[in-house]
Every structure is written in structure tokens, then in C-alpha cells.
Design an enzyme around this catalytic site. Structure first.
Site, mmCIF file in Angstrom:
data_model
loop_
_atom_site.group_PDB
_atom_site.id
_atom_site.type_symbol
_atom_site.label_atom_id
_atom_site.label_comp_id
_atom_site.label_asym_id
_atom_site.label_seq_id
_atom_site.Cartn_x
_atom_site.Cartn_y
_atom_site.Cartn_z
ATOM 1 N N TYR A 199 0.836 -1.204 0.000
ATOM 2 C CA TYR A 199 0.000 0.000 0.000
ATOM 3 C C TYR A 199 0.867 1.248 0.000
ATOM 4 O O TYR A 199 1.857 1.339 0.735
ATOM 5 C CB TYR A 199 -0.897 0.027 1.249
ATOM 6 N N GLU A 259 -3.558 7.583 -4.157
ATOM 7 C CA GLU A 259 -3.499 6.306 -3.438
ATOM 8 C C GLU A 259 -3.304 5.147 -4.403
ATOM 9 O O GLU A 259 -4.024 5.024 -5.390
ATOM 10 C CB GLU A 259 -4.796 6.112 -2.648
#
Ligand code: GDP
Ligand code: MN
Length: 388
Positions: free
Chosen positions: A108, A196
Site C-alpha cells: 500500500y 493512493e
């Protein structure tokens, strides 16, 4: 403003952030052709402005063009329900057909503006994939963070620390550092409020690639990003919010039942608080702005009336720049031109408040006039309870 994954990946590609090859498709036929030209295994991904598509059945891994066609048939037109869409889901109009990646690990990487620190913060975690919210809630220590000084920018040691935080080593560490640096550059130069990558993957062939991409932009910067503004997809936005932005009203839909019409953002926030204190919840944030006139009040009423959740309306105006008698005239005119069948409570304070109250009382229209905010909030909550 939000954009679709395929659009975000276009932008990232221009910043040398590695993304898989992909083609957007609006029909099953186009999806089949896209799969043919990409060759081999592909993923067919629903394009909506919400995350959680994988769990909702909006991401399908397929082996050949015929299967890609079938997957597109299943996905295009569906109301995709994810934890970010609400129970009614979001209609899918397009799919992104992308060459499939053989995944070794899902990581992530995200960048957001941290208002408390007044800095962009880059977050990195080895625990990427579909449950990052869960990781943040239960094991926040698994998320590494670096706050970036806006004047100095991202420092190489920070990019390194983040890449280590991702568990990268050797050649992949180098790729990771470059990736983070490029993503940060894209975030700053396009005025993102969020960038993101979840998951950021290490492929079986050892490449570090953005498998998903989400970019949100600061609306106040869009005047200097014509190309990004063109990517806006109104179908993905709340129709009332779109209408409000056309009327230059600051409106945000919320889930309560008191429709609020207020001049000034600070007063609007205070009004929402006091509605809560009085025992109900605001159905919206609505700032009609400083120079309130009949047209603006009418447009604001239109929006409140179009929201079935609104059970009563609270108008809270402070006459500073604007005079209360002018506002009162505007409200009376708007209510004469429109049929508003909701209970309305009005509170006017400030310049010419007394004259304003007289205009309202002499208008023959039905609404409650309050002087104090507390009194107004209690009256509107009572009206909501009566309507229920
Ligand atoms: P989201 O659910 O909306 O966040 O959509 P993502 O783009 O993140 O995809 C969800 C999940 O699908 C990922 O976490 C992966 O596990 C899987 N996925 C997406 N693309 C690929 C791919 O190219 N290959 C493989 N094997 N899995 C993929
Ligand atoms: Mn994702």
C-alpha cells in the site's frame, strides 16, 4: 474532484509511474477488442468513483478475449455496490481492460494532506490489498508515515525509509524509491488532495507496479488544470451537488433531516452543530454566500425541496455584509414563486434584523421567526418530530 482509475493511470504514466498497459471500453465489443490487442490474460475492471470494487464483483481476471467480452457484459450496466457507494450502488458505464499482472506481494502507498500537520503525508504499508482500512484501525503500527515539508519537498532519505517500510530490497528498493518520488511529484504538480495506490504490487517478474490508482484533486486548484477539469464525470457525482455548483452555492449532502440554509461557512458549521445539540441532524451543509439575493434563495430552496430527506428547513442568516431586510424580501419572494410545503423556521440577526422580521411577519406566509439560534434550532427540531 475525483477521477476514474484509467484516467489516474494516464496521468501517472506521464510522470513515469509504472502502470500496466490498459484500454478503456464502453461496450463488451470494445472490451473484447481491447483484450485482443493486449494479448494473454487480462483484468476487466469497473470504472466508478468508489473503491472496494473487487469485493463487490467489479474486478474480473479472465483468460482470453471471449471471456473479457463476457466479463464486460456482466459488469457494464450493473449497479455496483461497495462500502463506498451506499446501498443503492453506482451504475457502471465503462470498464478498464488491463494486462494481468502475476502478483507476488500486494503493498500500500498513499499520499494525503494532513491538515493537523499542514503537510502532505506519505503512507506505506506491506499490508496492502483490499483491507487497508482494517489495517489502519487494528494495527496502525503496520503503516509507515513520512510528513513532507512543503518548502523542501520529499527528501531521498524519506523515500528510502518508506521503501524499506514496504519491505523492498535490492533492485526493488531502487524501483520503490523511484516510484515514491514520481508519485509525490505527480501529487504536488497536479494539486492532488489524495493519491493512493492500493495495491502497489511486486510482480512475480520482480517489477514494482501500480495495480490500482486513485487521485482526488483540490477543487480550488482546478482553474489552473484545464486538462484535469476535462476529466470530471458528472454522472458520478450527487445530482444535487452538481446543481448547487452550477448555481455557485456551497452545498454538501448529509444524512440528517433538517434542511439548512445559511450565509457563511462558519455560521453554517455552527448551525449544523446546534441542530445536533437540539436533537436532530442536518440534511446538508448549504452556504448561500455573502451577497444573498432572491435568485440564490430560490435556487437554494429548489435544492432543499428536491431532497426527500428534508423534513423541515432552518434558515439562519447573519446580516453583516448583507442586510436582513433584503434577505427577508428574498425569502418572501422565493416562497411566493415556489410551492414550499415544508415547515420553515427563520432566524435573522444583525443589520436591520428588526425590519427583516417585520417583513416576514407581514408577508402572510407560514413560517416561524426566531431571534436566537438556540430557539430556532429547538423550533425546527420540534417541526421535524411533528412531521415524523
Ligand atoms: P478495488 O477493489 O476497487 O480497490 O480495485 P483494485 O484495482 O484494487 O482490485 C482489487 C483486487 O483485484 C486487487 O487487490 C488484486 O488482488 C486483484 N487484481 C487486480 N488486478 C489484478 C491483476 O492484474 N492480477 C491479479 N492476479 N489480480 C488483480
Ligand atoms: Mn484498490
Amino acid at each position: 474532484m475525483k477521477i476514474h482509475e484509467y484516467q489516474a493511470k494516464e496521468i501517472l504514466k506521464a510522470y513515469q509511474v509504472p502502470v500496466p498497459r490498459g484500454i478503456v471500453a464502453a461496450t463488451p465489443n470494445e472490451a473484447e477488442k481491447a483484450a485482443e490487442s493486449l494479448g494473454g490474460t487480462v483484468v476487466v475492471k469497473a470504472q466508478i468513483h468508489a473503491g472496494g470494487r473487487g469485493k463487490g464483483g467489479g474486478v474480473k481476471l479472465v483468460a482470453n478475449p471471449a471471456e473479457a467480452r463476457q466479463a464486460a457484459e456482466d459488469i457494464i450496466g450493473m449497479d455496483l455496490i461497495t462500502h463506498q457507494t451506499g446501498p443503492e450502488g453506482q451504475k457502471v458505464k465503462q470498464v478498464f481492460v488491463e494486462e494481468a499482472t502475476d502478483i507476488d506481494r500486494e503493498l500500500y502507498l498513499g499520499i494525503v494532506l494532513d491538515r493537523a500537520q499542514s503537510r502532505p503525508v506519505i503512507m506505506a504499508s506491506r499490508a496492502g490489498g483490499m483491507d487497508i482500512e482494517e489495517v489502519a484501525a487494528t494495527t496502525p503500527e503496520k503503516i509507515h508515515k513520512e510528513a513532507i515539508h512543503p518548502g523542501i519537498g520529499l527528501q531521498p532519505y524519506q523515500a528510502c525509509r518508506l521503501a524499506f517500510g514496504l519491505g523492498l530490497e535490492g533492485d526493488q528498493l531502487k524501483q520503490g524509491v523511484t516510484f515514491i518520488t514520481s508519485l509525490y511529484k505527480a501529487y504536488i504538480e497536479t494539486d492532488c488532495s489524495l493519491a493512493e495506490i492500493n495495491p502497489l504490487v511486486v510482480s512475480k517478474t520482480g517489477d514494482v507496479v501500480a495495480l490500482d490508482a486513485k487521485m482526488n484533486f483540490d477543487d480550488n486548484s482546478l482553474y489552473r488544470h484545464e486538462d484535469i477539469l476535462k476529466l470530471r464525470d458528472l454522472d458520478e457525482e450527487d445530482p444535487l451537488e452538481v446543481k448547487a455548483s452550477e448555481d455557485s452555492l456551497n452545498y454538501i449532502k448529509l444524512d440528517g433531516e433538517v434542511g439548512c440554509m445559511v450565509n457563511g461557512a462558519g455560521l453554517a458549521m455552527a448551525t449544523m452543530d446546534i441542530v445536533k445539540y437540539a436533537g436532530s441532524s442536518p440534511a446538508n451543509f448549504l452556504d448561500v454566500g455573502g451577497g444573498t439575493n432572491v435568485e440564490r434563495v430560490k435556487n437554494a430552496f429548489h435544492i432543499l425541496m428536491s431532497d426527500p430527506d428534508v423534513k423541515a428547513v432552518l434558515i439562519n442568516i447573519f446580516g453583516g455584509i448583507v442586510r436582513c431586510d433584503r434577505v427577508a424580501e428574498g425569502v418572501v419572494q422565493a416562497l411566493k414563486d415556489l410551492t414550499v410545503d415544508l415547515p420553515i423556521v427563520i432566524r435573522l440577526q444583525g443589520t436591520n434584523a428588526k425590519e427583516g422580521a417585520e417583513i416576514l411577519e407581514n408577508s402572510g406566509l407560514k413560517f416561524a421567526v426566531a431571534r436566537e439560534l438556540k430557539e430556532a434550532a429547538e423550533a425546527v427540531v420540534k417541526a421535524v418530530q411533528k412531521a415524523a
